[in-house]
Design an enzyme around this catalytic site. Structure first.
Site, short mmCIF file in Angstrom:
data_model
loop_
_atom_site.label_atom_id
_atom_site.label_comp_id
_atom_site.label_asym_id
_atom_site.label_seq_id
_atom_site.Cartn_x
_atom_site.Cartn_y
_atom_site.Cartn_z
NE ARG B 102 -2.67 0.77 3.49
CZ ARG B 102 -3.42 0.46 4.55
NH1 ARG B 102 -4.69 0.08 4.38
NH2 ARG B 102 -2.93 0.50 5.76
CE LYS B 203 -3.30 4.23 7.29
NZ LYS B 203 -4.72 4.51 7.47
CD GLU B 239 -11.92 5.28 4.44
OE1 GLU B 239 -11.93 5.16 3.20
OE2 GLU B 239 -10.89 5.45 5.09
#
Lengths: 360, 360
Positions: B102, B203, B239
């Site tokens: 990620r 992220k 989210e």
């Protein structure tokens, strides 16, 4: 004496004698990249408290917690403004109160404490005075001032940092874009810059790193910059990566509204006022891609670039050419604004703030 | 002895005797806030080059240029993962390769160089080993590991920084949310978290500071956390500020798809797999607010919170209550996952990575 050593940039710092008027910089070749100077400004404030008077310190690396809000969660704002040296030897600022106000708006959005307008403007003055010899000679450029407000306190779970730092550094700069004629923009179809309910309307650091990749791709394809469409519909133009955009048709000058997804530019606001002064009708409203393609003239505004004509816009397989050069409105507006900024014409709007001494 | 009182990063590093098993922490009262430990990991890399092996250094402030990409333009990513101490004395990690992957995806989006997967995992192991005594006793919590990849080189105009820093620090943690029963979420009508063509799917630090204000407002109104709707239509759930969301109805478990606006959570992915293992049909698709309101059960997943039931969702003037407790699927999935993570049941999926020594 100006002990101008500690700095982190790869550019070697140019040293100079005390009391000399100018730092040892090749003023003829200024671009828009960092030339570290002697001093910067620093002030800290705990959450729930107020900023007190900061201090001028040697320019150089700052110590920061690995757990700081800015490093982990992007809790940071920046500003950009310029100091000018006029032909008659004064050093002036352009509307610093507007930057102070914008920082306050941004601080509210990112849950930080901001310096007061007075603290902000005083800090700008002190920082410029401490670096006076780095203000380029008249006509050679300006001293770019970069205020930062960042969450420097340590915070593990997502929340506002317990401490903020208000910091300011400077760099002498010349032109932002090297293109002499006008910008060649491409309309982006993949990336979007901002959305309603986000942070596109404040000068948050979070609006900028997401733009680096599309900007890099655009430049790699030979364009000067990238024009973003709105995230909601993809039908309206919003903003170029680091500047606002205007289109003209006949007597009407149009620019997207500051409704939360574009930056409320200070040059944008000033240019709108100057255009109205010379008889143009300025409309702040949604501007569709279709209108852009049918415009007579397109130009961009921003602190770094001031006013810059757009020569072409590429949209899918269309490449539209716009009026630039002596006849263009952008040329006239550029001259009007820079004449005020450089002290060449009288500042009837009280936009310029003179720096005479530290404590004025 | 280990005088391990939580201290700010400006406090000198607290030293301790070698060979002791545990740091002097009150393990019964761990929450989710920073407890600084002995060491952190650091590695730097110039633009266009690769990361070489980094080093373990004492935990503390790092020096950074005021002109760094992370401070000015938010060029930064973070990760979050945990190390566990098992009943039989091993120290393990949960799927660190997924965090490595990620970070690489995020680095590509933000135009940074990332460490290789192997470098990432080795760095995690080294950092945990250096801070071994800070890994809580079995059942008392875990060692939260925070890798950062940040643009630390100086850059004035918007562009990728010329230098990146890969840094990792740790903190022993307990529960993320203090609510014992379940979360009380509010659906936000003003703010949006992410948009298509932005950075919501990586992220990036830029996704988090914009959430601080709505989260603060929600908490001030007595809610545990905030549920964001999609920026495009405002009709679908996306989210929670720091975690993914699932809804259940009958045999079907649904969660929003990872199409660029939500974080591809590693716990989300693992929980989906475990739910399938026990006969649920897991659908990754748009989930409307209407479906949310009609769900039987709602739960959140994330590294910090693992799996947490949602007790209520407030949408305008409606407050919906969901199944929680012993009968809830989230309770079962929480147990299944934590049993694997804590080494209580056999790890048939090869998710756990054991740390035996620095150079394994």
């Amino acid at each position: 004496m100006a002990p101008s050593v500690p700095h982190s940039s790869s550019v070697p710092l140019l040293t100079s004698e005390a009391n000399e008027k100018y730092a040892n910089v090749n003023w003829e070749e200024l671009g828009f990249s960092l030339i570290p100077t002697d001093y910067m400004y620093m002030s800290k404030c705990k959450q729930g408290e107020s900023f007190s008077e900061g201090e001028i310190v040697p320019y150089g690396d700052i110590p920061i917690s690995p757990c700081a809000g800015i490093l982990n969660y992007g809790q940071g704002l920046f500003e950009g403004l310029k100091a000018y040296r006029t032909e008659d030897g004064r050093i002036t600022l352009f509307r610093p109160d507007q930057n102070a106000f914008r920082m306050q708006t941004g601080a509210d959005r990112l849950c930080m404490t901001s310096p007061s307008s007075d603290q902000f403007v005083q800090a700008v003055k002190k920082t410029v005075l401490a670096n006076k010899k780095w203000v380029p000679p008249p006509g050679k450029g300006s001293l770019y001032i970069r205020p930062l407000l960042i969450g420097t306190g340590a915070v593990l779970g997502i929340a506002s940092a317990p401490e903020y730092t208000f910091l300011m550094y400077v760099s002498p700069v010349g032109n932002y874009h090297t293109a002499s004629s006008g910008l060649n923009l491409i309309v982006d179809h993949t990336y979007r810059r901002a959305h309603t309910g986000g942070t596109g309307g404040v000068k948050s650091c979070t609006n900028y790193s997401p733009v680096v990749k599309p900007l890099f791709e655009a430049k790699s394809s030979g364009f000067s910059d990238i024009l973003f469409l709105d995230a909601a519909t993809g039908r309206n133009i919003e903003e170029v990566s680091t500047c606002n955009i205007f289109i003209t048709k006949g007597n009407i000058v149009s620019t997207p509204p500051t409704s939360g997804t574009i930056l409320p530019g200070i040059t944008r606001k000033s240019i709108s006022e100057l255009a109205r002064d010379i008889g143009y009708q300025v409309q702040e409203r949604d501007v569709s891609v279709e209108e852009l393609l049918e415009a007579e003239e397109v130009f961009c505004t921003g602190t770094a670039m001031v006013v810059k004509a757009v020569e072409t816009v590429t949209f899918h397989d269309k490449k539209i050419k716009y009026r630039t050069g002596e006849e263009a409105l952008s040329t006239k507006l550029h001259l009007m604004l820079t004449n005020i900024q450089m002290g060449i014409v009288e500042d009837k709007k009280s936009w310029m703030v003179e720096i005479n001494g530290c404590d004025e």
